[in-house]
Scaffold this active site. Structure first.
Site, mmCIF file in Angstrom:
data_model
loop_
_atom_site.group_PDB
_atom_site.id
_atom_site.type_symbol
_atom_site.label_atom_id
_atom_site.label_comp_id
_atom_site.label_asym_id
_atom_site.label_seq_id
_atom_site.Cartn_x
_atom_site.Cartn_y
_atom_site.Cartn_z
ATOM 1 C CB SER A 122 5.662 -19.637 -28.165
ATOM 2 O OG SER A 122 7.039 -19.812 -28.431
ATOM 3 C CE1 TYR A 181 7.664 -17.946 -23.147
ATOM 4 C CE2 TYR A 181 8.309 -19.286 -25.027
ATOM 5 C CZ TYR A 181 7.765 -18.119 -24.516
ATOM 6 O OH TYR A 181 7.333 -17.139 -25.374
ATOM 7 C CE LYS A 191 3.972 -17.877 -24.413
ATOM 8 N NZ LYS A 191 2.958 -16.784 -24.489
#
Length: 260
Positions: free
Chosen positions: A152, A165, A169
């Site tokens: 990401s 997150y 990632k």
């Protein structure tokens, strides 16, 4: 997704190959499964969402592709191992693995429940590790194999309200690079795509927490808008194909210039 909306590839780069795609019930995972099948792959579609998996397999059948649905929780070591072995027995030796399954949400870090942190890390980072570990024995074959992970922009730049997150990632990006170095001389290539905002069901989970400053969103928004799942699937297919035969350890940004 209807067949008339699916781009028709000009090549069949995966003819005779078996591919595993996690998160195949919707979004990027579904588009990736469809793209690989439309180019000749037999696709093992893995997810925990039974209804969505059924829709993906039905779409592939309409297109004439070969697909089999497998319920698989990518955070469960035993289930991952048994599912990969079933794929090899029932469809054929997997030579492509696409780790797409992922979850996320915005939280004020000081208020984030540990259970939410654990869930995001488990699905987004532990899941790809378990899938890679279970599939590598099949990829370490004279004909080789490829792994494509979905990272990401959050693996490359910081994002407010996204500590878990970003951490997950970022871990995916470094897992990709570590495996690429380890297996560079063994016929296994490992790469990742790093999307920005993608128009998928996952977006609905990223509502700003109460009291958040919306200006932080400008940092992670492209003036080109959101990408489509098909655009990300195209990049995944390229990295999984022999057209990228000299590429390993790459993190390909497909983000409308967010990280430019």
């Amino acid at each position: 997704m209807t067949p008339d909306k699916i781009p028709t590839p000009t090549t069949r780069r995966f003819e005779g190959r078996t591919a595993i795609v996690t998160g195949a019930a919707s979004g990027i995972g579904r588009s990736t499964a469809i793209r690989l099948a439309s180019e000749g792959a037999s696709v093992a579609c893995l997810d925990v969402a039974a209804d969505g998996l059924g829709e993906t397999v039905e779409a592939l059948g309409t297109l004439g592709g070969k697909a089999v649905a497998y319920h698989c929780d990518v955070t469960d070591e035993n289930e991952v191992g048994s599912t990969v072995d079933r794929v090899a027995d029932e469809i054929g030796r997997p030579s492509v693995l696409c780790n797409v399954a992922g979850i996320g949400a915005f939280f004020h870090t000081a208020d984030m429940p540990v259970a939410k942190w654990d869930a995001i890390i488990s699905v987004n980072l532990k899941g790809p590790f378990l899938m890679c570990r279970a599939t590598l024995p099949y990829l370490l074959h004279p004909n080789g194999g490829t792994i494509v992970n979905v990272a990401s922009t959050a693996s490359l730049i910081g994002s407010a309200y996204s500590a878990a997150y970003c951490a997950s990632k970022g871990g995916v990006a470094m897992l990709t690079k570590a495996l690429a170095v380890e297996y560079a001389d063994k016929g296994v290539r490992v790469n990742a795509v790093a999307p920005g905002g993608v128009d998928t069901p996952l977006l609905s989970n990223f509502g700003l927490p109460e009291g958040a400053d919306p200006k932080h969103l400008y940092r992670i928004m492209s003036r080109m808008g959101y990408s489509t799942p098909d655009q990300i699937a195209s990049a995944i297919a390229f990295l999984a194909s022999d057209e990228s035969a000299y590429t390993t350890g790459a993190i390909l940004s497909v983000d409308g210039g967010i990280t430019a």
